[in-house]
Every structure is written in structure tokens, then in C-alpha cells.
Design a protein around this motif. Structure first.
Motif, PDB file in Angstrom:
ATOM      1  N   ALA A  85       0.820  -1.214   0.000  1.00 23.59           N
ATOM      2  CA  ALA A  85       0.000   0.000   0.000  1.00 23.59           C
ATOM      3  C   ALA A  85       0.851   1.261   0.000  1.00 23.59           C
ATOM      4  O   ALA A  85       0.463   2.282  -0.597  1.00 23.59           O
ATOM      5  CB  ALA A  85      -0.927  -0.015   1.212  1.00 23.59           C
ATOM      6  N   LEU A  86       1.998   1.206   0.643  1.00 26.66           N
ATOM      7  CA  LEU A  86       2.890   2.374   0.669  1.00 26.66           C
ATOM      8  C   LEU A  86       3.456   2.707  -0.714  1.00 26.66           C
ATOM      9  O   LEU A  86       4.012   3.791  -0.916  1.00 26.66           O
ATOM     10  CB  LEU A  86       4.040   2.131   1.647  1.00 26.66           C
ATOM     11  N   GLN A  87       3.309   1.775  -1.663  1.00 29.02           N
ATOM     12  CA  GLN A  87       3.791   2.001  -3.024  1.00 29.02           C
ATOM     13  C   GLN A  87       2.657   2.480  -3.947  1.00 29.02           C
ATOM     14  O   GLN A  87       2.723   2.314  -5.154  1.00 29.02           O
ATOM     15  CB  GLN A  87       4.431   0.722  -3.565  1.00 29.02           C
ATOM     16  N   ASP A  88       1.604   3.068  -3.318  1.00 31.75           N
ATOM     17  CA  ASP A  88       0.453   3.596  -4.056  1.00 31.75           C
ATOM     18  C   ASP A  88      -0.280   2.527  -4.855  1.00 31.75           C
ATOM     19  O   ASP A  88      -0.827   2.799  -5.933  1.00 31.75           O
ATOM     20  CB  ASP A  88       0.861   4.747  -4.983  1.00 31.75           C
ATOM     21  N   CYS A  89      -0.285   1.317  -4.315  1.00 32.96           N
ATOM     22  CA  CYS A  89      -1.024   0.209  -4.909  1.00 32.96           C
ATOM     23  C   CYS A  89      -2.150  -0.168  -3.944  1.00 32.96           C
ATOM     24  O   CYS A  89      -1.887  -0.494  -2.776  1.00 32.96           O
ATOM     25  CB  CYS A  89      -0.090  -0.982  -5.151  1.00 32.96           C
ATOM     26  N   ILE A  90      -3.389  -0.108  -4.403  1.00 32.74           N
ATOM     27  CA  ILE A  90      -4.523  -0.450  -3.539  1.00 32.74           C
ATOM     28  C   ILE A  90      -4.555  -1.963  -3.340  1.00 32.74           C
ATOM     29  O   ILE A  90      -4.471  -2.735  -4.297  1.00 32.74           O
ATOM     30  CB  ILE A  90      -5.840   0.034  -4.155  1.00 32.74           C
ATOM     31  N   VAL A  91      -4.688  -2.392  -2.082  1.00 36.40           N
ATOM     32  CA  VAL A  91      -4.726  -3.813  -1.738  1.00 36.40           C
ATOM     33  C   VAL A  91      -6.146  -4.195  -1.333  1.00 36.40           C
ATOM     34  O   VAL A  91      -6.750  -3.555  -0.459  1.00 36.40           O
ATOM     35  CB  VAL A  91      -3.759  -4.127  -0.579  1.00 36.40           C
ATOM     36  N   ILE A  92      -6.679  -5.221  -1.969  1.00 36.61           N
ATOM     37  CA  ILE A  92      -7.935  -5.844  -1.530  1.00 36.61           C
ATOM     38  C   ILE A  92      -7.550  -7.185  -0.923  1.00 36.61           C
ATOM     39  O   ILE A  92      -7.125  -8.099  -1.628  1.00 36.61           O
ATOM     40  CB  ILE A  92      -8.919  -6.017  -2.701  1.00 36.61           C
ATOM     41  N   ASP A  93      -7.663  -7.273   0.398  1.00 37.27           N
ATOM     42  CA  ASP A  93      -7.120  -8.424   1.134  1.00 37.27           C
ATOM     43  C   ASP A  93      -8.228  -9.368   1.563  1.00 37.27           C
ATOM     44  O   ASP A  93      -9.232  -8.955   2.146  1.00 37.27           O
ATOM     45  CB  ASP A  93      -6.353  -7.940   2.361  1.00 37.27           C
ATOM     46  N   ASN A  94      -8.025 -10.653   1.293  1.00 39.95           N
ATOM     47  CA  ASN A  94      -9.027 -11.669   1.614  1.00 39.95           C
ATOM     48  C   ASN A  94      -8.865 -12.264   3.006  1.00 39.95           C
ATOM     49  O   ASN A  94      -9.728 -13.001   3.460  1.00 39.95           O
ATOM     50  CB  ASN A  94      -8.958 -12.792   0.565  1.00 39.95           C
ATOM     51  N   SER A  95      -7.799 -11.954   3.717  1.00 40.01           N
ATOM     52  CA  SER A  95      -7.567 -12.552   5.032  1.00 40.01           C
ATOM     53  C   SER A  95      -8.308 -11.777   6.117  1.00 40.01           C
ATOM     54  O   SER A  95      -8.938 -10.740   5.867  1.00 40.01           O
ATOM     55  CB  SER A  95      -6.069 -12.568   5.343  1.00 40.01           C
ATOM     56  N   SER A  96      -8.185 -12.256   7.348  1.00 41.39           N
ATOM     57  CA  SER A  96      -8.821 -11.595   8.498  1.00 41.39           C
ATOM     58  C   SER A  96      -7.949 -10.491   9.088  1.00 41.39           C
ATOM     59  O   SER A  96      -8.342  -9.847  10.066  1.00 41.39           O
ATOM     60  CB  SER A  96      -9.130 -12.629   9.579  1.00 41.39           C
ATOM     61  N   ALA A  97      -6.777 -10.250   8.512  1.00 43.96           N
ATOM     62  CA  ALA A  97      -5.781  -9.383   9.143  1.00 43.96           C
ATOM     63  C   ALA A  97      -6.267  -7.967   9.405  1.00 43.96           C
ATOM     64  O   ALA A  97      -5.915  -7.361  10.421  1.00 43.96           O
ATOM     65  CB  ALA A  97      -4.514  -9.351   8.273  1.00 43.96           C
ATOM     66  N   PHE A  98      -7.081  -7.398   8.501  1.00 44.60           N
ATOM     67  CA  PHE A  98      -7.444  -5.988   8.609  1.00 44.60           C
ATOM     68  C   PHE A  98      -8.954  -5.756   8.736  1.00 44.60           C
ATOM     69  O   PHE A  98      -9.397  -4.608   8.729  1.00 44.60           O
ATOM     70  CB  PHE A  98      -6.922  -5.221   7.384  1.00 44.60           C
ATOM     71  N   ARG A  99      -9.721  -6.820   8.849  1.00 42.14           N
ATOM     72  CA  ARG A  99     -11.180  -6.664   8.807  1.00 42.14           C
ATOM     73  C   ARG A  99     -11.730  -5.761   9.903  1.00 42.14           C
ATOM     74  O   ARG A  99     -12.656  -4.994   9.668  1.00 42.14           O
ATOM     75  CB  ARG A  99     -11.858  -8.040   8.888  1.00 42.14           C
ATOM     76  N   MET A 100     -11.175  -5.867  11.099  1.00 38.49           N
ATOM     77  CA  MET A 100     -11.714  -5.074  12.201  1.00 38.49           C
ATOM     78  C   MET A 100     -10.892  -3.827  12.475  1.00 38.49           C
ATOM     79  O   MET A 100     -11.096  -3.146  13.481  1.00 38.49           O
ATOM     80  CB  MET A 100     -11.827  -5.950  13.453  1.00 38.49           C
ATOM     81  N   ASP A 101      -9.973  -3.498  11.597  1.00 32.53           N
ATOM     82  CA  ASP A 101      -9.234  -2.247  11.694  1.00 32.53           C
ATOM     83  C   ASP A 101     -10.193  -1.102  11.347  1.00 32.53           C
ATOM     84  O   ASP A 101     -10.743  -1.066  10.243  1.00 32.53           O
ATOM     85  CB  ASP A 101      -8.055  -2.269  10.713  1.00 32.53           C
ATOM     86  N   PRO A 102     -10.423  -0.171  12.261  1.00 35.65           N
ATOM     87  CA  PRO A 102     -11.392   0.901  11.977  1.00 35.65           C
ATOM     88  C   PRO A 102     -11.001   1.791  10.803  1.00 35.65           C
ATOM     89  O   PRO A 102     -11.857   2.484  10.238  1.00 35.65           O
ATOM     90  CB  PRO A 102     -11.435   1.696  13.293  1.00 35.65           C
ATOM     91  N   ALA A 103      -9.723   1.773  10.424  1.00 36.72           N
ATOM     92  CA  ALA A 103      -9.263   2.593   9.300  1.00 36.72           C
ATOM     93  C   ALA A 103      -9.332   1.857   7.971  1.00 36.72           C
ATOM     94  O   ALA A 103      -8.987   2.416   6.930  1.00 36.72           O
ATOM     95  CB  ALA A 103      -7.832   3.074   9.550  1.00 36.72           C
TER      96      ALA A 103
END
Length: 349
Positions: A85-103
């Protein structure tokens, strides 16, 4: 600039399905790149009538791509999604890693498409759990119409939700039982062939499993924080396709006939509900399909304003790969991603 899409985890079940769906839905990528771990260097994966050579994630320059569809597990996502993401590439992630991240937005396009624009904070969008995705597609029109106060759901989840090795275990155990071999569990806690295991993911302190917890908290984040949900999640000996028995307590009356008509008209849903033999959909029939199938819609007279139905979907598609591609399509529709027009297309305008 040409629209370039990377698929991380391209050799896995969901990664391969992402490639299939990108091609089936004619996603306007000028180039699709398959990414995997170092041990997959030299492997190829299919993309339509092409064979894509896998690139090593550790040596790939993600600044050259616009979008990354990631299905490589939570630990890989936690390490790599922020770097990408820091390389200006949008990530659509299928894992549970970021699901409950409010951001990080948690998106099912038929339910909360506007949330995709929240990608701007971290350049990451999360895909929900497979069992949650199909459920909220079914709940959305009912909640909009009369309001849902409580959901009681029992899931019957196929082994593909646990990966290729889990599918192999079901296959090998099933064959082995017919020749009197002992069905030794490796991927599951107990024998999966000819059995049902009421245990998916780890147990939490309150006796629920993490899979059951995910369904509750993800439904709240995607649909409405006031909805109460209790789940029992079971693994069943089917290869692909998750089924759910859903019981609702509604805020107002809704007849089975009105619910049927409402669901028939709702995006992403196919109603197959005849009160006769074979008048419903099972996991076998949903494999390879895009829709969430609803059957056995009926009023639950044991509670005030009760409704019950049966919900089936291909977990590798709507539960994972299809939902990710639909999110990408939403980014296209909103002008976030812009495919390059060919000279011929420009000349025709």
C-alpha cells in the motif's frame, strides 16, 4: 498509464479463482501478474487461455501495479499489505488481518458499496469472512425494509474454506474408509469424511469459536452495529459451497411471500424456493455460480416477527474471489482505477 493488477497467492484455491473471475467478468486490466512465495518460482497458473509465470513476492516491484488482490493468509497480509500500500497500490485483502481495523473498510458491494472510498486512509480494503459475505447479502434488503434485531445462524461450511490440503484430506479419508483405512485427522480436529465437526478456528474464552465471533462482529461493521447475532459454525464433508440456516427476529412484520418477492428483486440474490422435492438449492448446485441462493423462506411463529430461510453460496467465489473482484469493479466505476483506452477505442468515439 496502463491498468496493471497483481494477484498475490495466485497458486492457492482462492488466488486461482480470482484469476478465473477477472477473466470471466472481462475485468479491463491491461496486464495481470501472478505473485506467490519463493517456493512457487517457476510455476505457472491459468488466466483465460494464457499461462502466467509466478513472480516472487519478495522481489516484485509493486510500485508498477495499480491494484493487488491478496489471498495469501493473515500472516503474509500483515507483513506485505502495508508495504504494498505504501507504493500507491490499492490492496484488496481476503484474510482476516485488517477486517476489524477501523481505518480499513470491510466491503460487500451489494451491501455497503460506498465504503470502498475509505481505502484512501491506508490503501487497503478488506474482504469479509466467507460465511459473513453471503449472509449479509441476504440480510441487507430485509434490514432496509423492516429492520433486523437478532440473527441466529448455523453454518455448514465446506472444506475448501480451510484450503487445498483440507480438500485433499476429505478426498483421501473418503477413499480410505472404503478400504478399511483409519481416517487419521491432520487438517481437522476430528475425522471429516462422513462426519460434521462443530469447530472452525480457535475457541475463545466465552466458548464460541473465532469463526462464530467473526460472523457477529463483521455483520455489525458491514450492515449495522445494533444487530445482535449468534452463530454456530460447523465443517461438513462437502468440497465447495457454504450453507446457512438463518433465523431472524425482525423489528416489524414481514410475510414469507413479501420476503420472497423482496429477495427476488435484490442484487446478488437468486431465490429458488418451491415447497416440493428438489425445490431448493444445495451446495452442489451453487458451485461455480456468482449468486447467493435463498431457499425455504418461511415465517417463524415461535417469535414475534420471525423469519427463517436457507442460504447457499460458492465460498470460493462470493465468499472470497468474486467479492474481491466486485470491490475492484466498484473502484473502477468510481474512477479510482482507470484502464488505458486502446488507440482503436479512442478513434471509435
Amino acid at each position: 498509464m496502463a491498468l496493471r493488477v497483481a494477484v498475490v497467492g495466485a497458486t492457492g484455491n482462492v488466488g486461482q479463482e480470482m484469476l478465473n473471475i477477472l477473466q470471466e467478468r472481462l475485468f479491463p486490466a491491461d496486464e495481470v501478474i501472478a505473485i506467490a512465495s519463493r517456493r512457487s518460482i517457476g510455476r505457472t497458473v491459468s488466466y483465460g487461455d494464457k499461462e502466467l509465470k509466478c513472480h516472487d513476492i519478495e522481489n516484485f516491484d509493486f510500485s508498477t501495479v495499480d491494484l493487488c488482490l491478496m489471498s495469501a493468509g493473515g500472516s503474509v497480509a500483515k507483513e506485505w499489505a502495508p508495504k504494498i500500500a505504501l507504493q500507491d497500490c490499492i490492496v484488496i485483502d481476503n484474510s482476516s488481518a485488517f477486517r476489524m481495523d477501523p481505518a480499513v473498510p470491510l466491503v460487500v458491494p451489494e451491501v455497503n458499496a460506498d465504503a470502498v472510498m475509505g481505502y484512501e486512509e491506508k490503501y487497503i480494503i478488506a474482504n469479509p469472512n466467507c460465511s459473513t459475505a453471503q449472509l449479509v447479502v441476504a440480510l441487507k434488503p430485509i434490514h432496509d425494509k423492516v429492520g433486523i434485531e437478532r440473527v441466529v445462524v448455523s453454518t455448514y461450511q465446506s472444506v475448501s474454506g480451510a484450503g487445498k490440503s483440507a480438500m485433499d484430506e476429505l478426498w483421501n479419508q473418503t477413499k480410505g474408509i472404503f478400504v478399511n483405512q483409519e481416517a487419521e485427522p491432520r487438517e481437522f480436529t476430528k475425522q471429516i469424511a462422513f462426519n460434521v465437526i462443530p469447530h472452525i478456528d480457535v475457541f475463545t474464552d466465552d466458548g464460541f469459536t473465532k469463526e462464530e465471533w467473526k460472523m457477529a462482529v463483521e455483520t455489525k461493521k458491514i450492515l449495522d452495529p445494533d444487530i445482535q447475532l449468534v452463530a454456530t459454525c460447523a465443517r461438513v464433508p462437502t468440497f465447495v459451497g457454504h450453507a446457512e440456516a438463518v433465523h431472524l427476529e425482525l423489528a416489524g412484520p414481514l410475510s414469507a411471500a413479501d420476503a420472497t418477492e423482496l429477495l427476488r428483486e435484490s442484487p446478488g440474490i437468486m431465490v429458488v424456493d418451491k415447497r416440493e422435492d428438489q425445490g431448493y438449492i444445495t451446495p452442489v448446485e451453487c458451485v461455480g455460480e456468482w449468486a447467493t441462493f435463498i431457499s425455504r423462506i418461511r415465517e417463524d411463529k415461535t417469535v414475534e416477527n420471525g423469519l427463517a430461510f436457507w442460504c447457499v453460496s460458492d465460498n470460493l467465489r462470493k465468499g472470497a474471489a468474486l467479492n474481491a473482484v466486485q470491490i475492484a469493479e466498484e473502484l473502477l466505476n468510481r474512477g479510482v482505477l482507470k484502464p488505458e483506452k486502446s488507440p482503436a477505442a479512442v478513434a471509435d468515439e
